[in-house]
Scaffold this motif. Structure first.
Motif, PDB file in Angstrom:
ATOM      1  N   VAL A 330      -6.028  56.332  -8.021  1.00 20.86           N
ATOM      2  CA  VAL A 330      -6.139  55.363  -9.117  1.00 20.86           C
ATOM      3  C   VAL A 330      -4.910  55.462 -10.025  1.00 20.86           C
ATOM      4  CG1 VAL A 330      -7.511  54.679 -11.118  1.00 20.86           C
ATOM      5  CG2 VAL A 330      -8.645  55.407  -9.009  1.00 20.86           C
ATOM      6  N   ILE A 331      -4.450  56.692 -10.292  1.00 26.31           N
ATOM      7  CA  ILE A 331      -3.255  56.863 -11.114  1.00 26.31           C
ATOM      8  C   ILE A 331      -2.046  56.229 -10.429  1.00 26.31           C
ATOM      9  CG2 ILE A 331      -1.605  58.567 -11.994  1.00 26.31           C
ATOM     10  CD1 ILE A 331      -3.915  60.370 -12.646  1.00 26.31           C
ATOM     11  N   GLY A 332      -1.920  56.425  -9.123  1.00 27.47           N
ATOM     12  CA  GLY A 332      -0.805  55.837  -8.394  1.00 27.47           C
ATOM     13  C   GLY A 332      -0.793  54.320  -8.491  1.00 27.47           C
ATOM     14  N   ILE A 333      -1.966  53.714  -8.305  1.00 23.70           N
ATOM     15  CA  ILE A 333      -2.052  52.251  -8.427  1.00 23.70           C
ATOM     16  C   ILE A 333      -1.751  51.816  -9.856  1.00 23.70           C
ATOM     17  CG2 ILE A 333      -3.637  50.293  -8.289  1.00 23.70           C
ATOM     18  CD1 ILE A 333      -5.024  51.769  -5.987  1.00 23.70           C
ATOM     19  N   GLY A 334      -2.259  52.605 -10.826  1.00 29.99           N
ATOM     20  CA  GLY A 334      -2.007  52.281 -12.220  1.00 29.99           C
ATOM     21  C   GLY A 334      -0.536  52.325 -12.571  1.00 29.99           C
ATOM     22  N   VAL A 335       0.180  53.320 -12.045  1.00 29.19           N
ATOM     23  CA  VAL A 335       1.623  53.421 -12.297  1.00 29.19           C
ATOM     24  C   VAL A 335       2.358  52.216 -11.708  1.00 29.19           C
ATOM     25  CG1 VAL A 335       3.697  54.743 -11.721  1.00 29.19           C
ATOM     26  CG2 VAL A 335       1.654  55.918 -12.514  1.00 29.19           C
ATOM     27  N   ALA A 338       1.556  49.197 -13.893  1.00 34.21           N
ATOM     28  CA  ALA A 338       2.198  49.287 -15.208  1.00 34.21           C
ATOM     29  C   ALA A 338       3.685  48.948 -15.122  1.00 34.21           C
ATOM     30  CB  ALA A 338       2.000  50.685 -15.790  1.00 34.21           C
ATOM     31  N   PHE A 339       4.363  49.479 -14.117  1.00 32.32           N
ATOM     32  CA  PHE A 339       5.793  49.203 -14.002  1.00 32.32           C
ATOM     33  C   PHE A 339       6.061  47.791 -13.488  1.00 32.32           C
ATOM     34  CE2 PHE A 339       6.230  53.816 -14.349  1.00 32.32           C
ATOM     35  CZ  PHE A 339       7.308  53.887 -15.226  1.00 32.32           C
ATOM     36  N   ALA A 340       5.126  47.242 -12.723  1.00 34.26           N
ATOM     37  CA  ALA A 340       5.267  45.831 -12.332  1.00 34.26           C
ATOM     38  C   ALA A 340       5.169  44.933 -13.562  1.00 34.26           C
ATOM     39  CB  ALA A 340       4.189  45.462 -11.310  1.00 34.26           C
ATOM     40  N   GLY A 353      15.749  41.163 -12.750  1.00 31.56           N
ATOM     41  CA  GLY A 353      15.204  42.157 -11.832  1.00 31.56           C
ATOM     42  C   GLY A 353      14.393  43.248 -12.486  1.00 31.56           C
ATOM     43  N   GLY A 354      14.378  43.308 -13.819  1.00 38.37           N
ATOM     44  CA  GLY A 354      13.637  44.355 -14.516  1.00 38.37           C
ATOM     45  C   GLY A 354      14.163  45.729 -14.179  1.00 38.37           C
ATOM     46  N   THR A 355      13.256  46.632 -13.876  1.00 40.14           N
ATOM     47  CA  THR A 355      13.673  47.979 -13.466  1.00 40.14           C
ATOM     48  C   THR A 355      13.996  48.036 -11.982  1.00 40.14           C
ATOM     49  OG1 THR A 355      11.384  48.651 -13.048  1.00 40.14           O
ATOM     50  CG2 THR A 355      12.254  49.036 -15.259  1.00 40.14           C
ATOM     51  N   GLY A 356      13.697  46.949 -11.252  1.00 41.04           N
ATOM     52  CA  GLY A 356      13.949  46.951  -9.819  1.00 41.04           C
ATOM     53  C   GLY A 356      13.142  48.030  -9.137  1.00 41.04           C
ATOM     54  N   LEU A 357      13.782  48.752  -8.230  1.00 38.77           N
ATOM     55  CA  LEU A 357      13.117  49.860  -7.533  1.00 38.77           C
ATOM     56  C   LEU A 357      13.528  51.215  -8.098  1.00 38.77           C
ATOM     57  CD1 LEU A 357      13.404  48.623  -3.831  1.00 38.77           C
ATOM     58  CD2 LEU A 357      11.446  48.447  -5.374  1.00 38.77           C
ATOM     59  N   LEU A 358      14.094  51.207  -9.319  1.00 42.41           N
ATOM     60  CA  LEU A 358      14.566  52.449  -9.919  1.00 42.41           C
ATOM     61  C   LEU A 358      13.435  53.448 -10.110  1.00 42.41           C
ATOM     62  CD1 LEU A 358      16.916  54.004 -11.186  1.00 42.41           C
ATOM     63  CD2 LEU A 358      16.327  52.946 -13.383  1.00 42.41           C
ATOM     64  N   VAL A 363      11.755  58.700  -6.306  1.00 42.63           N
ATOM     65  CA  VAL A 363      10.919  59.847  -6.624  1.00 42.63           C
ATOM     66  C   VAL A 363      10.486  59.839  -8.081  1.00 42.63           C
ATOM     67  CG1 VAL A 363      12.795  61.404  -7.320  1.00 42.63           C
ATOM     68  CG2 VAL A 363      10.752  62.351  -6.246  1.00 42.63           C
ATOM     69  N   ALA A 364      11.146  59.037  -8.926  1.00 39.21           N
ATOM     70  CA  ALA A 364      10.790  58.985 -10.345  1.00 39.21           C
ATOM     71  C   ALA A 364       9.363  58.489 -10.536  1.00 39.21           C
ATOM     72  CB  ALA A 364      11.770  58.089 -11.099  1.00 39.21           C
ATOM     73  N   GLY A 365       8.959  57.497  -9.748  1.00 41.71           N
ATOM     74  CA  GLY A 365       7.599  56.996  -9.863  1.00 41.71           C
ATOM     75  C   GLY A 365       6.568  58.045  -9.476  1.00 41.71           C
ATOM     76  N   ILE A 366       6.850  58.807  -8.410  1.00 45.92           N
ATOM     77  CA  ILE A 366       5.934  59.866  -7.980  1.00 45.92           C
ATOM     78  C   ILE A 366       5.837  60.948  -9.042  1.00 45.92           C
ATOM     79  CG2 ILE A 366       5.521  61.631  -6.224  1.00 45.92           C
ATOM     80  CD1 ILE A 366       6.975  59.862  -4.239  1.00 45.92           C
ATOM     81  N   LEU A 367       6.991  61.339  -9.608  1.00 38.93           N
ATOM     82  CA  LEU A 367       6.992  62.371 -10.644  1.00 38.93           C
ATOM     83  C   LEU A 367       6.216  61.921 -11.875  1.00 38.93           C
ATOM     84  CD1 LEU A 367      10.663  63.708 -10.441  1.00 38.93           C
ATOM     85  CD2 LEU A 367       8.573  64.902  -9.784  1.00 38.93           C
ATOM     86  N   PHE A 368       6.383  60.657 -12.249  1.00 39.45           N
ATOM     87  CA  PHE A 368       5.647  60.131 -13.401  1.00 39.45           C
ATOM     88  C   PHE A 368       4.141  60.239 -13.164  1.00 39.45           C
ATOM     89  CE2 PHE A 368       3.698  56.812 -15.960  1.00 39.45           C
ATOM     90  CZ  PHE A 368       4.314  56.990 -17.195  1.00 39.45           C
ATOM     91  N   ALA A 369       3.703  59.843 -11.972  1.00 43.28           N
ATOM     92  CA  ALA A 369       2.275  59.916 -11.648  1.00 43.28           C
ATOM     93  C   ALA A 369       1.794  61.368 -11.620  1.00 43.28           C
ATOM     94  CB  ALA A 369       2.023  59.246 -10.298  1.00 43.28           C
TER      95      ALA A 369
END
Length: 416
Positions: A330-335, A338-340, A353-358, A363-369
């Motif tokens: 659920v946290i992964g989907i939420g992240v 949220a970034f979308a 493009g916003g943040t794009g795939l940054l 790995v930044a998205g995984i670390l955030f989650a």
């Protein structure tokens, strides 16, 4: 569903307190054969996911497993056999995988005990057992409360193990509604129940501590000295530790290796996937970075509270622990959501493009989650240790002109 969730959490909490707390006292207060090995090895079941242990447990003890097959051959077809896929079975499996939370924090609390309190109790004629219940255990209450909160929130979010054992919990309900009927709104409503349970757990943890203060002075003295167990009592203590370690880690790993070897020998594939070393290094790197970030944030939050952050900072610090009460998926989907949404807002603001795939593509998205999910264990451990530091030490250091950074490095961090 709600009652079953509460009973499961209570059962796992009591089981981990008994097993983890008992083993922490055993390896701290006594010396016996294999003690030095058990000191660190008893943490290993934490690396075994509960659903993996549950799968191995059911494969071994369920109706089609070898244990019940042997018992039926001995007792006959009409012999009574316990139901493995049940609430008690789930409690046993989760206890074996989650007791290291209590073991780690309880052992740290025992090692950090001030020598003066123990020596005073012994001088007044209290036995080791009476000193444990009347002096040591009450002083270890912050650590035990923090550990139980972590165990209960982990139990609350584990839907895979509960589903294996046919235990209908709130988290299982969220998963089934979301996956089965794709009813997002109903799943969201059930998720609110999960958060309410988390609030109840955290409130219970604070209630368990009460208004008592647990400051200790590191005065000189003998303190709690390990007593040698010889003969059969020493080996009984060693077997107790080995039994828990074997059931929670050694036997499941051995069973998994046996299945893998059998598959390889039958021509189903190699014993070790060539990609495994790469996956292992990636996992170690991400885990190390996430652990450092969580520890750093936990120290920062705990240090801020020690400097007099007030009720607002204290409430915000407690809010950071709610992430542990939400399933990782659920946290992964939420992240991602949220970034979308952040991308949409940035594009509306004129950022192409916003943040794009940054974030979500790295790995930044995984670390955030991971930080959202695992900040709670780090903060609970730091908070339990900081609660034993007298405010007089903090005030003295500040009155002598120590800066907040120097106070953390020279006082709070060494004492924690």
């Amino acid at each position: 569903m709600v009652l079953t969730t509460a009973v499961l959490m209570a059962g796992v909490g009591a089981g981990t307190l008994l097993v983890g707390g008992g083993l922490a006292w055993l390896v701290t207060a006594y010396t016996f054969p294999l003690r030095n090995m058990l000191l660190w090895a008893l943490v290993l079941p934490l690396a075994m996911p509960a659903y993996i242990l549950g799968f191995v447990f059911l494969s071994t003890f369920d109706v089609g497993g070898p244990v019940q097959g042997l018992l039926r051959s001995l007792l006959g077809p009409g012999g009574w056999l316990p139901e493995v896929r049940s609430l008690p079975g789930a409690v046993i499996v989760m206890t074996l995988t989650l007791y290291p939370y209590v073991y780690l924090l309880a052992r740290a609390a025992l090692v950090e005990q001030g020598a003066a309190t123990y020596d005073a109790a012994r001088t007044l004629g209290a036995s080791r057992t009476r000193t444990l219940w009347r002096v040591i255990a009450p002083l270890a209450r912050p650590s035990l409360a923090a550990a139980l909160a972590l165990v209960m929130m982990e139990t609350l979010t584990d839907f895979a193990t509960a589903q294996y054992f046919n235990v209908q919990t709130v988290s299982v309900g969220v998963y089934l509604v979301w996956k089965g009927s794709f009813d997002f709104h109903a799943a969201t409503q059930l998720s609110v129940l999960v958060l309410l349970f988390a609030v109840a757990v955290l409130a219970g943890e604070r209630l368990f501590r009460g208004r008592s203060r647990f400051h200790q002075k590191n005065t000189r003295g003998e303190g709690l000295q390990a007593q040698r167990l010889s003969g059969w009592t020493g080996w009984a203590a060693a077997l107790a530790g080995l039994g828990v370690l074997g059931a929670g880690f050694v036997l499941p790993v051995a069973q998994l290796l046996t299945w893998a070897a059998a598959e390889a020998l039958s021509g189903g594939g190699p014993l070790l996937d060539p990609r495994f070393p790469e996956y292992l290094m990636n996992s170690i790197a991400v885990a190390a970075i996430a652990a450092l970030v969580c520890a750093g944030l936990a120290l920062t939050i705990g240090h801020s509270l020690r400097l007099g952050g007030g009720a607002l900072v204290a409430s915000a610090a407690q809010a950071t622990t709610f992430g542990y009460a939400v399933p990782g998926a659920v946290i992964g989907i939420g992240v991602l959501i949220a970034f979308a949404r952040l991308d949409d807002l940035l594009e509306q603001a004129g950022v192409p493009g916003g943040t794009g795939l940054l974030v979500t593509g790295s790995v930044a998205g995984i670390l955030f989650a991971y930080v959202v999910r695992f900040l709670a264990p780090a903060y609970q451990a730091v908070d339990a240790s900081f609660s034993k530091i007298s405010p007089a030490l903090t005030s003295s250091a500040l009155s002598l002109g120590a800066s907040p950074h120097r106070l953390l490095a020279r006082v709070h961090l060494p004492l924690a």
